[in-house]
Enzyme design. Structure first.
Site, PDB file in Angstrom:
ATOM      1  N   ALA A  30       9.074  20.833 -23.439  1.00  0.00           N
ATOM      2  CA  ALA A  30       7.720  21.050 -25.291  1.00  0.00           C
ATOM      3  C   ALA A  30       7.411  19.199 -25.867  1.00  0.00           C
ATOM      4  CB  ALA A  30       9.503  21.120 -26.021  1.00  0.00           C
ATOM      5  N   LYS A  31       6.844  19.109 -26.333  1.00  0.00           N
ATOM      6  CA  LYS A  31       6.848  17.469 -26.887  1.00  0.00           C
ATOM      7  C   LYS A  31       6.010  18.256 -28.302  1.00  0.00           C
ATOM      8  CE  LYS A  31       5.665  14.309 -24.821  1.00  0.00           C
ATOM      9  NZ  LYS A  31       7.252  13.605 -23.504  1.00  0.00           N
TER      10      LYS A  31
END
Ligand code: NAD
Length: 414
Positions: free
Chosen positions: A103-104
């Site tokens: 994720a980011k």
């Protein structure tokens, strides 16, 4: 067409897919991010007015576990960049075998022009806007560019206030006083060091005869320099944004640390020659460690690189064009998704410790980190030798293969 990190990430995936004969369903699913959230974040400014910022949180893949990835505050953040970095996290977690997808997150803002109070209000409101997406069993943020342990503490506090009880496992990279892990601060540099030592062993290179050049002397570069120096390597050149230095007999890293504390830079250190930043990368050495920014070794300077090995401590320091040139020069590149995975690995340890409310000593953290980094190195090396591919392709084959297997075993819902 302008360089687009997401298109680049997709191209890399397509190349690996051909190599591992990736199942079409897995290929299609991995070419998309499972969730992309864009939020607007109203924040009261110190002068009484208010501004509305734009933020993102992207989860690329959830087949191997909850998602994990940093949050960056930067004026150049784009959704495509966040998507690409989320995908990179999927591969990084898979290559070291920790049970996460990637994720980011990011917020378009320039924190250098904001007060601490404004940054805190931004971090808290951003957390509240993405609160349905994060959580210790869903998606666990961490620090990235321009965010730090303090920002993680605000995120953890906001999330905990919303739930009505303390939830330390919602973020990693927290201060130790509220459930952070021993050893997290230097974990990426320590992981780079273990990777470098494993590489030297593989090439039968004697530690004491090994000369090292490091670009970037921040969190990752400095820890790597100090640890490799302690192991007996000769650090002959280092540099930061203000300048670079060279001493063919080896730098006294402890003394350099004092100079850095005093001046805020490694530049102009007295027991070394000052050199141009662009010349640092082209110094003759055994091991070159780019630990600053992406895109530092490009088609226009790759031919001049003289090291035997490059360990990618930074994310994406070698462009795809340079990669081809370096391969022809027989320079071994240990890729970022393997070499700098020490940070996310100790973040994983922090999450595990938080879930159990049982905290480990620094020694335990470091030993477990060494085991994971060493296993990953030899897993990648074995694929590289068996399939006759470079270490980057081998690392991607390992990572994509692991995620594809999880997709296949879990099947398709409904
Ligand atoms: P940092 O901000 O602490 O340090 C960056 C260093 O690079 C500084 O010394 C800075 O002066 C130097 N630098 C910046 N621009 C430069 C230039 N043009 N030329 C030479 N030096 C320059 O950052 P960091 O946390 O050490 O991260 C470095 C790299 O490692 C980044 O690519 C980051 O994405 C990657 N990385 C960091 C972590 C982590 O845990 N910190 C984890 C994985 C990957």
């Amino acid at each position: 067409m302008a360089f687009n990190l997401w298109h680049n990430a997709l191209e890399l995936l397509n190349n690996v897919a051909k190599k591992v004969n990736l199942d079409q369903v897995a290929h299609k699913r991995l070419s998309k991010c499972v969730r992309e959230l864009t939020v607007s974040i109203p924040v009261k400014l110190d002068n009484g007015s208010f501004d509305v910022f734009t933020g993102y949180r992207v989860q690329h893949n959830t087949h191997r576990g909850p998602t994990k990835g940093g949050i960056r505050f930067h004026q150049d953040v784009t959704l495509d960049e966040v998507k690409a970095l989320a995908m990179l996290m999927t591969w990084k977690c898979a290559v070291v075998g920790i049970p996460y997808g990637g994720a980011k997150g990011g917020v378009i803002c320039d924190p250098s022009k904001m007060s601490i109070g404004e940054i805190e209000r931004l971090a808290r409101r951003y957390t509240s806007e993405i609160i349905t997406m994060i959580g210790p069993e869903r998606d666990i943020p961490a620090p990235d560019m321009n965010t730090n342990a303090q920002v993680m503490a605000w995120i953890m506090d906001t999330y905990s206030m919303d739930k009505g009880y303390v939830v330390p496992g919602v973020v990693t990279g927290k201060p130790v006083s509220i459930g952070g892990s021993q050893g997290r601060e230097e974990a990426t540099g320590r992981g780079v060091t273990y990777t470098a030592l494993n590489t030297l062993k593989h090439f039968n290179m004697d530690i004491e005869d090994t000369s090292v050049v490091i670009q970037g002397y921040g969190n990752v570069g400095r820890a790597t320099a100090e640890l490799l120096y302690k192991e007996g390597c000769k650090i002959v050149g280092v540099g930061d944004v203000y300048g670079s230095i060279y001493n063919p007999h080896g730098l006294d890293i402890a003394k350099l640390g004092k100079h850095l504390t005093k001046t805020g830079t490694v530049a102009k250190y007295s027991d070394a020659d000052s050199i141009e930043n662009k010349d640092l990368l082209e110094l003759k050495c055994d091991v070159l460690i780019p630990a600053a920014l992406e895109g530092q070794i490009r088609e226009d300077n790759a031919e001049a690189i003289k090291s035997k090995v490059i360990i990618e401590a930074a994310n994406g320091p070698v462009t795809p064009g340079a990669d081809n040139i370096l391969r022809q020069k027989n320079i071994c590149i240990v890729p970022d998704i393997l070499a700098n995975a020490g940070g996310v690995t100790v973040s994983y340890f922090e999450w595990v410790q938080g879930l159990q409310s049982y905290f480990w000593s620094k020694r335990e953290v470091n030993l477990k980190l060494r085991d994971i980094m060493t296993k990953a190195f030899y897993d990648v090396l074995a694929i590289s030798e068996k399939e006759n591919v470079d270490m980057r392709m081998a690392a991607y084959m390992l990572a994509v293969g692991r995620v594809a297997e999880a997709i296949k075993i879990r099947g398709l819902y409904p």
